[in-house]
Design a protein around this motif. Structure first.
Motif, mmCIF file in Angstrom:
data_model
loop_
_atom_site.group_PDB
_atom_site.id
_atom_site.type_symbol
_atom_site.label_atom_id
_atom_site.label_comp_id
_atom_site.label_asym_id
_atom_site.label_seq_id
_atom_site.Cartn_x
_atom_site.Cartn_y
_atom_site.Cartn_z
ATOM 1 N N PRO A 239 0.792 -1.235 0.000
ATOM 2 C CA PRO A 239 0.000 0.000 0.000
ATOM 3 C C PRO A 239 0.824 1.286 0.000
ATOM 4 C CG PRO A 239 -0.824 -1.551 1.624
ATOM 5 C CD PRO A 239 0.467 -2.090 1.142
ATOM 6 N N THR B 189 0.487 -0.146 -6.233
ATOM 7 C CA THR B 189 0.207 -0.897 -5.011
ATOM 8 C C THR B 189 0.256 -2.399 -5.261
ATOM 9 O OG1 THR B 189 -1.185 0.866 -4.146
ATOM 10 C CG2 THR B 189 -1.544 -1.325 -3.237
ATOM 11 N N ARG C 92 -8.997 -0.953 1.893
ATOM 12 C CA ARG C 92 -8.243 -1.836 2.782
ATOM 13 C C ARG C 92 -8.503 -1.458 4.244
ATOM 14 N NH1 ARG C 92 -3.411 -1.867 3.207
ATOM 15 N NH2 ARG C 92 -2.848 -4.062 3.130
#
Length: 327
Positions: free
Chosen positions: A73, A82, A202
């Protein structure tokens, strides 16, 4: 061996092909024709990152694949993506490695195709408003999957950084998605308006309040893939009339919002309605009432990657546009 890069795949293989090929793979899995060992996940906690190793084989068509995908990330701050990945495709008759292809786009595409398939089976036919929560790397193909199967008339974009959501909307328009979009900073308002919600974050905390869902809403949750992640809250899970998983073993191990609700004792995996493949082949029902709230939880599995890798390989080989190398 054919070497197939991202640009070649994007130019020749899109959402319609992915939905077709993933649907066929779901059908094959239900027929017992797919060997799919559970994936291995290596964590890099200091980077909040993961590396996933995902093997699968089609035992009828004699082809296997291994995908290696990394999710870091913090990479955008260094000018790197990413998600990065490769898929190795092998012949199941003689073991020859026939193709190596980049997997970042294909991972996003097959995930969008899964949401498209789930949306087609579970969302109301007259679903016109799509709310997208999280406009990062996975979200674009989520929109493509939904608009491929429902007559969306308005897209609401929600992101912690509104400027990023605005750039996402501009990218949709540049791609040819001629649907009006708005950037919304009030998550409750965005959820209350939605017929379909796609979550692609996320987050370790729920990104919306399930009490804001109106009857008949369908939710696709694709961003959380670790037990520590929770995009969807317990209220949503308890309000959902049907919860459908892409792959039950994977969801049991990795779907943080479901695992959390099991741990609190409020829900159990025995209450899961079905796997997506069961709905595809008619072993389990899709949407049965306009008022049902439905939730599709996707963590991914290797046979979905095999589906799109096979599709790309067939198309590139037929067109003769891949690069042949000898190892």
């Amino acid at each position: 061996m054919l070497i197939i890069n991202e640009q070649q795949i994007q130019q020749q293989y899109g959402m319609c092909e992915a939905i077709r090929d993933v649907t066929a793979m779901l059908q094959a899995k239900e027929r017992g024709q797919i060997n799919n060992p559970h994936r291995t996940v290596l964590g890099f906690p200091e980077r909040q990152a993961s590396a996933l190793y995902m093997p699968s084989a089609d035992m009828v068509n004699k082809v296997s694949s291994v995908k290696v995908v990394t999710i870091f990330p913090e990479n955008p701050a260094q000018g790197k993506p990413t998600t990065q990945g490769v898929i190795l495709l092998s012949d199941g008759d003689n073991g020859e490695h026939v193709a190596m292809m980049t997997a970042s786009y294909l991972t996003r595409l097959r995930t969008g195709a899964l949401s498209g398939i789930a949306t087609d089976l579970l969302a109301r036919q007259e679903s016109h408003v799509l709310t997208v929560i999280g406009t990062g790397g996975m979200a674009f193909e989520q929109v493509l999957g939904v608009v491929a199967v429902r007559p969306i008339e308005k897209i609401i974009l929600v992101n912690r950084t509104p400027e990023k959501a605005q750039r996402f909307g501009e990218r949709l328009a540049a791609f040819g998605i001629d649907i009006p979009y708005t950037v919304e900073t009030n998550v409750s308002s965005a959820v209350q308006q939605a017929d379909i919600i796609c979550c692609a974050t996320r987050s370790t905390d729920p990104v919306f309040d399930g009490a804001d869902l109106k009857p008949g809403t369908h939710i696709n949750g694709v961003g959380s893939y670790l037990p520590s992640m929770r995009e969807v809250d317990e209220t949503t899970i308890l309000r959902a009339d049907k919860i459908v998983a892409d792959d039950l073993p994977g969801v049991k191990d990795e779907a943080g919002e479901l695992i959390h609700t099991v741990e609190t004792g409020a829900w159990s995996f025995d209450q899961l309605h079905a796997e997506l493949g069961q709905v595809v082949v008619g072993e389990a029902a899709g949407r049965e009432a306009e008022s049902e709230i439905t939730f599709f939880k996707c963590v991914g599995a290797a046979y979905f990657d095999l589906a799109v890798a096979k599709g790309v390989y067939s198309k590139i080989k037929e067109n003769g546009t891949g690069m042949e190398v000898e190892l």
